[in-house]
Design a protein around this motif. Structure first.
Motif, PDB file in Angstrom:
ATOM      1  N   ASP A  59       0.844  -1.193   0.000  1.00 33.05           N
ATOM      2  CA  ASP A  59       0.000   0.000   0.000  1.00 33.05           C
ATOM      3  C   ASP A  59       0.878   1.241   0.000  1.00 33.05           C
ATOM      4  OD1 ASP A  59      -2.315  -1.484   0.053  1.00 33.05           O
ATOM      5  OD2 ASP A  59      -2.417  -1.524   2.251  1.00 33.05           O
ATOM      6  N   SER A  60       0.557   2.198  -0.871  1.00 35.20           N
ATOM      7  CA  SER A  60       1.336   3.426  -0.940  1.00 35.20           C
ATOM      8  C   SER A  60       0.474   4.547  -1.498  1.00 35.20           C
ATOM      9  CB  SER A  60       2.566   3.231  -1.835  1.00 35.20           C
ATOM     10  OG  SER A  60       3.263   4.443  -1.986  1.00 35.20           O
ATOM     11  N   ARG A  61       0.678   5.745  -0.963  1.00 36.73           N
ATOM     12  CA  ARG A  61      -0.024   6.918  -1.472  1.00 36.73           C
ATOM     13  C   ARG A  61       0.715   7.535  -2.656  1.00 36.73           C
ATOM     14  NH1 ARG A  61      -0.404  10.467   3.777  1.00 36.73           N
ATOM     15  NH2 ARG A  61       1.637   9.464   4.049  1.00 36.73           N
ATOM     16  N   ILE A  62       1.899   7.026  -2.970  1.00 36.87           N
ATOM     17  CA  ILE A  62       2.717   7.581  -4.046  1.00 36.87           C
ATOM     18  C   ILE A  62       2.443   6.805  -5.331  1.00 36.87           C
ATOM     19  CG2 ILE A  62       5.053   8.108  -4.813  1.00 36.87           C
ATOM     20  CD1 ILE A  62       5.865   7.924  -1.832  1.00 36.87           C
ATOM     21  N   ALA A  63       2.046   7.500  -6.377  1.00 32.76           N
ATOM     22  CA  ALA A  63       1.787   6.861  -7.675  1.00 32.76           C
ATOM     23  C   ALA A  63       2.227   7.816  -8.775  1.00 32.76           C
ATOM     24  CB  ALA A  63       0.303   6.511  -7.825  1.00 32.76           C
ATOM     25  N   VAL A  64       3.351   7.529  -9.399  1.00 29.22           N
ATOM     26  CA  VAL A  64       3.895   8.353 -10.478  1.00 29.22           C
ATOM     27  C   VAL A  64       4.326   7.417 -11.603  1.00 29.22           C
ATOM     28  CG1 VAL A  64       5.621  10.035 -11.178  1.00 29.22           C
ATOM     29  CG2 VAL A  64       4.720  10.081  -8.843  1.00 29.22           C
ATOM     30  N   LEU A  65       3.785   7.614 -12.792  1.00 30.08           N
ATOM     31  CA  LEU A  65       4.167   6.807 -13.940  1.00 30.08           C
ATOM     32  C   LEU A  65       4.508   7.725 -15.112  1.00 30.08           C
ATOM     33  CD1 LEU A  65       1.531   3.912 -13.883  1.00 30.08           C
ATOM     34  CD2 LEU A  65       3.979   3.745 -13.356  1.00 30.08           C
ATOM     35  N   PRO A  66       5.430   7.321 -15.961  1.00 32.66           N
ATOM     36  CA  PRO A  66       5.778   8.154 -17.113  1.00 32.66           C
ATOM     37  C   PRO A  66       4.638   8.218 -18.117  1.00 32.66           C
ATOM     38  CG  PRO A  66       6.884   6.034 -17.246  1.00 32.66           C
ATOM     39  CD  PRO A  66       6.237   6.090 -15.908  1.00 32.66           C
ATOM     40  N   VAL A  67       4.645   9.268 -18.910  1.00 31.25           N
ATOM     41  CA  VAL A  67       3.660   9.464 -19.977  1.00 31.25           C
ATOM     42  C   VAL A  67       4.370   9.261 -21.307  1.00 31.25           C
ATOM     43  CG1 VAL A  67       2.076  11.096 -21.056  1.00 31.25           C
ATOM     44  CG2 VAL A  67       2.334  11.067 -18.561  1.00 31.25           C
ATOM     45  N   GLN A  68       3.748   8.513 -22.192  1.00 32.24           N
ATOM     46  CA  GLN A  68       4.383   8.203 -23.471  1.00 32.24           C
ATOM     47  C   GLN A  68       4.554   9.467 -24.310  1.00 32.24           C
ATOM     48  OE1 GLN A  68       4.029   4.912 -27.035  1.00 32.24           O
ATOM     49  NE2 GLN A  68       2.207   5.385 -25.867  1.00 32.24           N
ATOM     50  N   SER A  83      19.317   5.379 -22.692  1.00 36.65           N
ATOM     51  CA  SER A  83      18.127   5.117 -21.882  1.00 36.65           C
ATOM     52  C   SER A  83      16.983   4.688 -22.797  1.00 36.65           C
ATOM     53  CB  SER A  83      17.725   6.364 -21.097  1.00 36.65           C
ATOM     54  OG  SER A  83      17.303   7.397 -21.979  1.00 36.65           O
ATOM     55  N   LEU A  84      16.021   3.969 -22.227  1.00 35.83           N
ATOM     56  CA  LEU A  84      14.872   3.553 -23.026  1.00 35.83           C
ATOM     57  C   LEU A  84      13.630   3.467 -22.156  1.00 35.83           C
ATOM     58  CD1 LEU A  84      13.792   0.329 -22.641  1.00 35.83           C
ATOM     59  CD2 LEU A  84      16.055  -0.121 -23.538  1.00 35.83           C
ATOM     60  N   SER A  85      12.495   3.574 -22.811  1.00 32.23           N
ATOM     61  CA  SER A  85      11.211   3.275 -22.183  1.00 32.23           C
ATOM     62  C   SER A  85      10.439   2.357 -23.123  1.00 32.23           C
ATOM     63  CB  SER A  85      10.419   4.555 -21.892  1.00 32.23           C
ATOM     64  OG  SER A  85      10.226   5.322 -23.067  1.00 32.23           O
ATOM     65  N   LEU A  86       9.801   1.347 -22.553  1.00 27.93           N
ATOM     66  CA  LEU A  86       9.026   0.369 -23.318  1.00 27.93           C
ATOM     67  C   LEU A  86       7.553   0.554 -22.996  1.00 27.93           C
ATOM     68  CD1 LEU A  86       9.024  -2.205 -25.175  1.00 27.93           C
ATOM     69  CD2 LEU A  86       9.046  -3.535 -23.056  1.00 27.93           C
ATOM     70  N   TRP A  87       6.733   0.629 -24.070  1.00 27.54           N
ATOM     71  CA  TRP A  87       5.311   0.913 -23.914  1.00 27.54           C
ATOM     72  C   TRP A  87       4.495  -0.231 -24.472  1.00 27.54           C
ATOM     73  CZ3 TRP A  87       4.166   5.372 -21.286  1.00 27.54           C
ATOM     74  CH2 TRP A  87       5.257   6.224 -21.075  1.00 27.54           C
ATOM     75  N   ALA A  88       3.506  -0.658 -23.698  1.00 20.44           N
ATOM     76  CA  ALA A  88       2.629  -1.758 -24.107  1.00 20.44           C
ATOM     77  C   ALA A  88       1.703  -1.299 -25.229  1.00 20.44           C
ATOM     78  CB  ALA A  88       1.812  -2.239 -22.904  1.00 20.44           C
ATOM     79  N   PRO A  89       1.117  -2.253 -25.961  1.00 22.75           N
ATOM     80  CA  PRO A  89       0.214  -1.881 -27.063  1.00 22.75           C
ATOM     81  C   PRO A  89      -0.967  -1.023 -26.636  1.00 22.75           C
ATOM     82  CG  PRO A  89       0.866  -4.172 -27.259  1.00 22.75           C
ATOM     83  CD  PRO A  89       1.378  -3.710 -25.925  1.00 22.75           C
ATOM     84  N   ASP A  90      -1.364  -1.094 -25.362  1.00 21.31           N
ATOM     85  CA  ASP A  90      -2.479  -0.260 -24.903  1.00 21.31           C
ATOM     86  C   ASP A  90      -2.031   1.132 -24.469  1.00 21.31           C
ATOM     87  OD1 ASP A  90      -1.192  -0.775 -22.533  1.00 21.31           O
ATOM     88  OD2 ASP A  90      -2.864  -1.809 -21.561  1.00 21.31           O
ATOM     89  N   GLY A  91      -0.725   1.455 -24.675  1.00 18.48           N
ATOM     90  CA  GLY A  91      -0.221   2.782 -24.368  1.00 18.48           C
ATOM     91  C   GLY A  91       0.264   2.968 -22.946  1.00 18.48           C
ATOM     92  N   THR A  92       0.217   1.931 -22.123  1.00 14.23           N
ATOM     93  CA  THR A  92       0.680   2.036 -20.745  1.00 14.23           C
ATOM     94  C   THR A  92       2.174   1.726 -20.661  1.00 14.23           C
ATOM     95  OG1 THR A  92       0.068  -0.271 -20.324  1.00 14.23           O
ATOM     96  CG2 THR A  92      -1.572   1.422 -19.819  1.00 14.23           C
ATOM     97  N   PRO A  93       2.887   2.329 -19.692  1.00 15.62           N
ATOM     98  CA  PRO A  93       4.321   2.063 -19.568  1.00 15.62           C
ATOM     99  C   PRO A  93       4.575   0.657 -19.036  1.00 15.62           C
ATOM    100  CG  PRO A  93       3.576   3.465 -17.774  1.00 15.62           C
ATOM    101  CD  PRO A  93       2.403   3.312 -18.702  1.00 15.62           C
TER     102      PRO A  93
END
Length: 284
Positions: free
Chosen positions: A109-118, A262-272
């Motif tokens: 459980d965590s109040r912190i939620a940060v995800l990159p945006v494509q 560096s790289l970022s990989l994105w799923a077909p539904d657009g989520t990181p």
């Protein structure tokens, strides 16, 4: 052999794992780095006692792993209440060729939620074209109305690329003489066996993109990966298809033949799906 077949053919005998890997997964004189990482995690899977997803993987590519018989060893480093750390090695006798450490962690459980945006793909992206058979008849950069499909050209493109469908969305091709520092590719993992997506296949997709520094060159040069760190951003992947993945990569720094990417990989539904950082060498 396709990816799923390779993973299923891994055999455990006591404290060692083994698998036979063909030339079709070669990248120069070594096996494709994404496959090496996946094989290491495949061995870790047999030792994992905490049923938690893989959160982070660190890989050191110490020496070439040639096609043919591949041997692995693995051991648990530490098991806590929520986190387990496991080490796996690709070995040749007593020599370690590849070393990986995986961190498995249960959700908390965590109040912190940060995800990159494509990030968006720049409109009207110009792709610098080298002399590659089957790619384009033109030498000059061109504005493409549709993504460039990169073919597998035996003897020119690495053998392992035949297991992927590749569409070049932005950036320059290797050996094009461009000074571009960003690439965006759309990838499909060609795997007729149809096994569900998992972290093993995500590793293969995340490591496909070549060193961006190769864009700066116009003649072939030696290069290799030194290490790779991957952070996984999803708990599961079996609800996703093997086609339509997107990789964004940036050349962060390069000097004296060593580079940071560096790289970022994105799923077909657009989520990181994953973030990565890699040290490489390119001499040229």
């Amino acid at each position: 052999m396709r990816f799923s077949g390779l993973m299923r053919s891994v055999v455990r005998t006591g404290e060692e794992w083994s698998v036979e890997v063909g030339e079709d997964w070669a990248q120069g004189r070594s096996l494709f780095g994404g496959l090496q990482a996946a094989l290491a995690v495949r061995a870790m899977r047999d030792l994992r006692s905490i049923q938690a997803p893989l959160r982070s993987l660190q890989v050191a590519f110490l020496a070439p792993v040639p096609p043919g018989p591949v041997a692995l060893r693995a051991r648990v480093l530490r098991t806590g209440k929520n986190v387990q750390q496991i080490e796996a090695r690709i070995v040749a006798g007593e020599d370690t060729l590849c070393l990986a450490i995986g961190i498995y962690g249960a959700a908390r459980d965590s109040r912190i939620a940060v995800l990159p945006v494509q990030p968006p793909v720049p409109a009207g992206a110009r792709i610098a074209m080298p002399h590659l058979p089957g790619v384009t008849p033109d030498d000059a950069p061109s504005t493409l109305p549709a993504p460039l499909r990169l073919p597998f050209v035996p003897g020119l493109t690495p053998n392992f690329t035949q297991h992927f469908g590749v569409r070049w969305l932005h950036g320059s091709l290797p050996l094009s003489g461009s000074r571009e520092t960003r690439q965006v590719l759309e990838l499909d993992l060609l795997d007729e066996d149809g096994d569900p997506l998992d972290e093993l296949r995500v590793l293969a997709l995340a490591d496909f993109i070549p060193p961006i520094a190769l864009n700066w060159l116009t003649t072939p040069a030696n290069g290799s990966s030194l290490n790779w760190m991957v952070q996984f951003l999803r708990d599961r992947y079996d609800d996703l298809p093997p086609a339509g993945w997107r990789v964004h990569a940036d050349l962060v720094a390069a000097r004296d033949g060593y580079l940071d990417q560096s790289l970022s990989l994105w799923a077909p539904d657009g989520t990181p799906a994953a973030l990565g950082r890699q040290a490489m060498t390119v001499f040229g």
